[in-house]
Scaffold this motif. Structure first.
Motif, PDB file in Angstrom:
ATOM      1  N   SER A  60       0.820  -1.206   0.000  1.00  0.00           N
ATOM      2  CA  SER A  60       0.000   0.000   0.000  1.00  0.00           C
ATOM      3  C   SER A  60       0.855   1.257   0.000  1.00  0.00           C
ATOM      4  O   SER A  60       0.498   2.262  -0.621  1.00  0.00           O
ATOM      5  CB  SER A  60      -0.934   0.004   1.218  1.00  0.00           C
ATOM      6  N   ARG A  61       1.983   1.200   0.714  1.00  0.00           N
ATOM      7  CA  ARG A  61       2.860   2.372   0.740  1.00  0.00           C
ATOM      8  C   ARG A  61       3.383   2.711  -0.645  1.00  0.00           C
ATOM      9  O   ARG A  61       3.587   3.884  -0.964  1.00  0.00           O
ATOM     10  CB  ARG A  61       4.027   2.117   1.698  1.00  0.00           C
ATOM     11  N   HIS A  62       3.608   1.706  -1.477  1.00  0.00           N
ATOM     12  CA  HIS A  62       4.104   1.940  -2.825  1.00  0.00           C
ATOM     13  C   HIS A  62       2.999   2.396  -3.778  1.00  0.00           C
ATOM     14  O   HIS A  62       3.296   2.918  -4.852  1.00  0.00           O
ATOM     15  CB  HIS A  62       4.764   0.673  -3.370  1.00  0.00           C
ATOM     16  N   MET A  63       1.740   2.204  -3.398  1.00  0.00           N
ATOM     17  CA  MET A  63       0.621   2.609  -4.243  1.00  0.00           C
ATOM     18  C   MET A  63       0.097   3.992  -3.881  1.00  0.00           C
ATOM     19  O   MET A  63      -0.690   4.572  -4.630  1.00  0.00           O
ATOM     20  CB  MET A  63      -0.502   1.571  -4.171  1.00  0.00           C
ATOM     21  N   GLY A  64       0.525   4.521  -2.734  1.00  0.00           N
ATOM     22  CA  GLY A  64       0.211   5.894  -2.377  1.00  0.00           C
ATOM     23  C   GLY A  64      -1.168   6.084  -1.776  1.00  0.00           C
ATOM     24  O   GLY A  64      -1.942   5.136  -1.605  1.00  0.00           O
ATOM     25  N   ASP A  65      -1.480   7.360  -1.446  1.00  0.00           N
ATOM     26  CA  ASP A  65      -2.796   7.700  -0.919  1.00  0.00           C
ATOM     27  C   ASP A  65      -3.812   7.726  -2.061  1.00  0.00           C
ATOM     28  O   ASP A  65      -3.512   7.324  -3.184  1.00  0.00           O
ATOM     29  CB  ASP A  65      -2.734   9.057  -0.207  1.00  0.00           C
ATOM     30  N   LEU A 124      -1.520   6.479 -10.315  1.00  0.00           N
ATOM     31  CA  LEU A 124      -1.019   5.132 -10.610  1.00  0.00           C
ATOM     32  C   LEU A 124      -1.989   4.392 -11.531  1.00  0.00           C
ATOM     33  O   LEU A 124      -1.574   3.733 -12.492  1.00  0.00           O
ATOM     34  CB  LEU A 124      -0.828   4.352  -9.306  1.00  0.00           C
ATOM     35  N   PHE A 125      -3.281   4.509 -11.257  1.00  0.00           N
ATOM     36  CA  PHE A 125      -4.304   3.839 -12.054  1.00  0.00           C
ATOM     37  C   PHE A 125      -4.272   4.351 -13.499  1.00  0.00           C
ATOM     38  O   PHE A 125      -4.231   3.557 -14.452  1.00  0.00           O
ATOM     39  CB  PHE A 125      -5.681   4.085 -11.426  1.00  0.00           C
ATOM     40  N   GLN A 126      -4.275   5.669 -13.671  1.00  0.00           N
ATOM     41  CA  GLN A 126      -4.224   6.231 -15.024  1.00  0.00           C
ATOM     42  C   GLN A 126      -2.931   5.847 -15.736  1.00  0.00           C
ATOM     43  O   GLN A 126      -2.936   5.540 -16.936  1.00  0.00           O
ATOM     44  CB  GLN A 126      -4.343   7.754 -14.966  1.00  0.00           C
ATOM     45  N   GLY A 127      -1.840   5.865 -14.988  1.00  0.00           N
ATOM     46  CA  GLY A 127      -0.552   5.542 -15.584  1.00  0.00           C
ATOM     47  C   GLY A 127      -0.432   4.098 -16.006  1.00  0.00           C
ATOM     48  O   GLY A 127       0.387   3.760 -16.863  1.00  0.00           O
ATOM     49  N   SER A 128      -1.265   3.210 -15.440  1.00  0.00           N
ATOM     50  CA  SER A 128      -1.222   1.798 -15.784  1.00  0.00           C
ATOM     51  C   SER A 128      -2.261   1.409 -16.831  1.00  0.00           C
ATOM     52  O   SER A 128      -2.133   0.352 -17.464  1.00  0.00           O
ATOM     53  CB  SER A 128      -1.453   0.948 -14.522  1.00  0.00           C
ATOM     54  N   SER A 172       9.047  11.911  -7.386  1.00  0.00           N
ATOM     55  CA  SER A 172       7.855  11.103  -7.649  1.00  0.00           C
ATOM     56  C   SER A 172       7.766   9.849  -6.793  1.00  0.00           C
ATOM     57  O   SER A 172       6.693   9.281  -6.625  1.00  0.00           O
ATOM     58  CB  SER A 172       7.816  10.705  -9.132  1.00  0.00           C
ATOM     59  N   GLY A 173       8.890   9.383  -6.265  1.00  0.00           N
ATOM     60  CA  GLY A 173       8.878   8.193  -5.436  1.00  0.00           C
ATOM     61  C   GLY A 173       8.682   6.922  -6.243  1.00  0.00           C
ATOM     62  O   GLY A 173       8.859   6.889  -7.461  1.00  0.00           O
ATOM     63  N   SER A 174       8.272   5.863  -5.547  1.00  0.00           N
ATOM     64  CA  SER A 174       8.192   4.549  -6.180  1.00  0.00           C
ATOM     65  C   SER A 174       6.949   4.371  -7.029  1.00  0.00           C
ATOM     66  O   SER A 174       6.900   3.454  -7.864  1.00  0.00           O
ATOM     67  CB  SER A 174       8.224   3.464  -5.101  1.00  0.00           C
ATOM     68  N   VAL A 175       5.925   5.233  -6.874  1.00  0.00           N
ATOM     69  CA  VAL A 175       4.680   5.055  -7.622  1.00  0.00           C
ATOM     70  C   VAL A 175       4.927   5.178  -9.117  1.00  0.00           C
ATOM     71  O   VAL A 175       4.386   4.410  -9.920  1.00  0.00           O
ATOM     72  CB  VAL A 175       3.622   6.073  -7.158  1.00  0.00           C
ATOM     73  N   ALA A 176       5.753   6.146  -9.526  1.00  0.00           N
ATOM     74  CA  ALA A 176       6.030   6.351 -10.948  1.00  0.00           C
ATOM     75  C   ALA A 176       6.675   5.121 -11.560  1.00  0.00           C
ATOM     76  O   ALA A 176       6.341   4.716 -12.686  1.00  0.00           O
ATOM     77  CB  ALA A 176       6.925   7.577 -11.138  1.00  0.00           C
ATOM     78  N   TRP A 177       7.575   4.503 -10.818  1.00  0.00           N
ATOM     79  CA  TRP A 177       8.279   3.345 -11.365  1.00  0.00           C
ATOM     80  C   TRP A 177       7.401   2.096 -11.337  1.00  0.00           C
ATOM     81  O   TRP A 177       7.503   1.248 -12.229  1.00  0.00           O
ATOM     82  CB  TRP A 177       9.572   3.137 -10.587  1.00  0.00           C
ATOM     83  N   LEU A 178       6.526   1.990 -10.343  1.00  0.00           N
ATOM     84  CA  LEU A 178       5.581   0.869 -10.318  1.00  0.00           C
ATOM     85  C   LEU A 178       4.622   0.957 -11.506  1.00  0.00           C
ATOM     86  O   LEU A 178       4.377  -0.047 -12.192  1.00  0.00           O
ATOM     87  CB  LEU A 178       4.797   0.879  -9.000  1.00  0.00           C
ATOM     88  N   ALA A 179       4.088   2.155 -11.771  1.00  0.00           N
ATOM     89  CA  ALA A 179       3.183   2.330 -12.910  1.00  0.00           C
ATOM     90  C   ALA A 179       3.894   2.045 -14.219  1.00  0.00           C
ATOM     91  O   ALA A 179       3.312   1.442 -15.134  1.00  0.00           O
ATOM     92  CB  ALA A 179       2.608   3.749 -12.914  1.00  0.00           C
ATOM     93  N   SER A 180       5.152   2.462 -14.335  1.00  0.00           N
ATOM     94  CA  SER A 180       5.910   2.224 -15.562  1.00  0.00           C
ATOM     95  C   SER A 180       6.163   0.737 -15.766  1.00  0.00           C
ATOM     96  O   SER A 180       6.085   0.226 -16.889  1.00  0.00           O
ATOM     97  CB  SER A 180       7.239   2.984 -15.514  1.00  0.00           C
ATOM     98  N   GLU A 229       1.017  16.452 -10.135  1.00  0.00           N
ATOM     99  CA  GLU A 229       2.470  16.446 -10.264  1.00  0.00           C
ATOM    100  C   GLU A 229       3.001  15.024 -10.453  1.00  0.00           C
ATOM    101  O   GLU A 229       3.903  14.786 -11.254  1.00  0.00           O
ATOM    102  CB  GLU A 229       3.102  17.098  -9.036  1.00  0.00           C
ATOM    103  N   LEU A 230       2.441  14.090  -9.713  1.00  0.00           N
ATOM    104  CA  LEU A 230       2.831  12.696  -9.888  1.00  0.00           C
ATOM    105  C   LEU A 230       2.444  12.215 -11.278  1.00  0.00           C
ATOM    106  O   LEU A 230       3.203  11.476 -11.917  1.00  0.00           O
ATOM    107  CB  LEU A 230       2.162  11.824  -8.822  1.00  0.00           C
ATOM    108  N   MET A 231       1.285  12.652 -11.769  1.00  0.00           N
ATOM    109  CA  MET A 231       0.857  12.260 -13.110  1.00  0.00           C
ATOM    110  C   MET A 231       1.837  12.777 -14.150  1.00  0.00           C
ATOM    111  O   MET A 231       2.168  12.085 -15.117  1.00  0.00           O
ATOM    112  CB  MET A 231      -0.554  12.807 -13.384  1.00  0.00           C
ATOM    113  N   ALA A 232       2.328  14.003 -13.957  1.00  0.00           N
ATOM    114  CA  ALA A 232       3.324  14.549 -14.878  1.00  0.00           C
ATOM    115  C   ALA A 232       4.603  13.721 -14.854  1.00  0.00           C
ATOM    116  O   ALA A 232       5.232  13.489 -15.897  1.00  0.00           O
ATOM    117  CB  ALA A 232       3.633  16.003 -14.509  1.00  0.00           C
ATOM    118  N   ALA A 233       4.977  13.260 -13.665  1.00  0.00           N
ATOM    119  CA  ALA A 233       6.168  12.414 -13.555  1.00  0.00           C
ATOM    120  C   ALA A 233       5.966  11.089 -14.276  1.00  0.00           C
ATOM    121  O   ALA A 233       6.867  10.585 -14.954  1.00  0.00           O
ATOM    122  CB  ALA A 233       6.504  12.171 -12.086  1.00  0.00           C
ATOM    123  N   LEU A 234       4.775  10.495 -14.130  1.00  0.00           N
ATOM    124  CA  LEU A 234       4.475   9.243 -14.811  1.00  0.00           C
ATOM    125  C   LEU A 234       4.547   9.406 -16.323  1.00  0.00           C
ATOM    126  O   LEU A 234       5.098   8.556 -17.028  1.00  0.00           O
ATOM    127  CB  LEU A 234       3.075   8.771 -14.419  1.00  0.00           C
TER     128      LEU A 234
END
Length: 237
Positions: A20-25, A32-36, A154-162, A214-219
């Motif tokens: 859950s920590r890697h998936m964010g709030d 993350l959902f949009q990025g995947s 961006s943390g780990s969420v960007a890399w998980l989505a990628s 901002e996270l979406m921009a990173a993704l």
């Protein structure tokens, strides 16, 4: 897309704490959902045309007509379920969905096609000129939207989505293509659209519906850059 949407939602709702920590709030999860789930249609049409000419572009158009409304509906449902919209959020999300130009274009084109009405003959040249201009302008917009600086925070969420979008989803589609016996142009376009980076328009939806913009921009930035490496590998499969 449906399988990934269900898996992401169930994982976020019922995942152990370390995942859950890697998936964010809630706001980060929507990114993350949009990025995947979402895909860059401009790059997809350009790639399909480069691979198979007009036949590839035709199959890509069919794919877009099915996938664009489905992707937007799934993403809006994720915002609603995550609770990022607050009071009146359902109405606001439905308005955003009905104003989405990609959804409206797919629905209008499908209706004109299935009804047999089509487009008036005199409009062919004008629409052809607009179409030839739209693709390069869309690709320019992709480049302008890149924000390398936000990747640092961006943390780990960007890399998980990628990882999910650029590796896991195309791997699943390759398996499904073999399972269903899909070959030729249709197979190549299916794999291409599965391996595309996420859509730049996801940033706008994140801002409109309470996501982590901002996270979406990173993704968007990470996936667009990484796709230059991963796309050729999948298409050579």
């Amino acid at each position: 897309m449906l399988l990934f949407a269900a898996a992401l939602w169930l994982s976020w709702r019922h995942a152990p704490d370390w995942l859950s920590r890697h998936m964010g709030d809630a706001a980060s999860f929507t990114s993350l959902f949009q990025g995947s789930i979402r895909f860059n249609s401009y790059v997809g049409v350009a790639g399909a045309a480069a691979l198979h000419g007009s036949a590839g572009a035709t199959v890509a158009a069919v794919a877009l007509a099915l996938m664009v409304p489905a992707a937007n509906l799934l993403c809006v449902m994720a915002f609603i379920g995550a609770g990022t919209l607050g009071e009146g959020g359902l109405l606001r999300s439905l308005k955003a969905l009905t104003r989405n130009p990609l959804v409206l274009a797919c629905l209008a084109g499908t209706a004109l096609n299935l009804s047999g009405i089509g487009l008036p003959g005199w409009s062919g040249d004008a629409i052809s000129l607009l179409g030839r201009a739209a693709l390069p302008l869309g690709l320019v917009a992709v480049g302008v939207a890149l924000r390398p600086r936000v990747l640092v925070s961006s943390g780990s969420v960007a890399w998980l989505a990628s990882l999910l979008k650029l590796l896991a989803m195309p791997a699943l589609v390759v398996v499904l293509c073999r399972w269903f016996g899909l070959e030729g142009v249709a197979r190549d376009v299916a794999i291409l659209f599965a391996a595309l980076p996420t859509a730049t328009s996801a940033y706008i939806l994140a801002r409109q519906l309470g996501g982590n913009a901002e996270l979406m921009a990173a993704l968007i930035t990470a996936q667009t850059l990484l796709a230059m490496l991963t796309l050729p590998l999948w298409l050579a499969n």
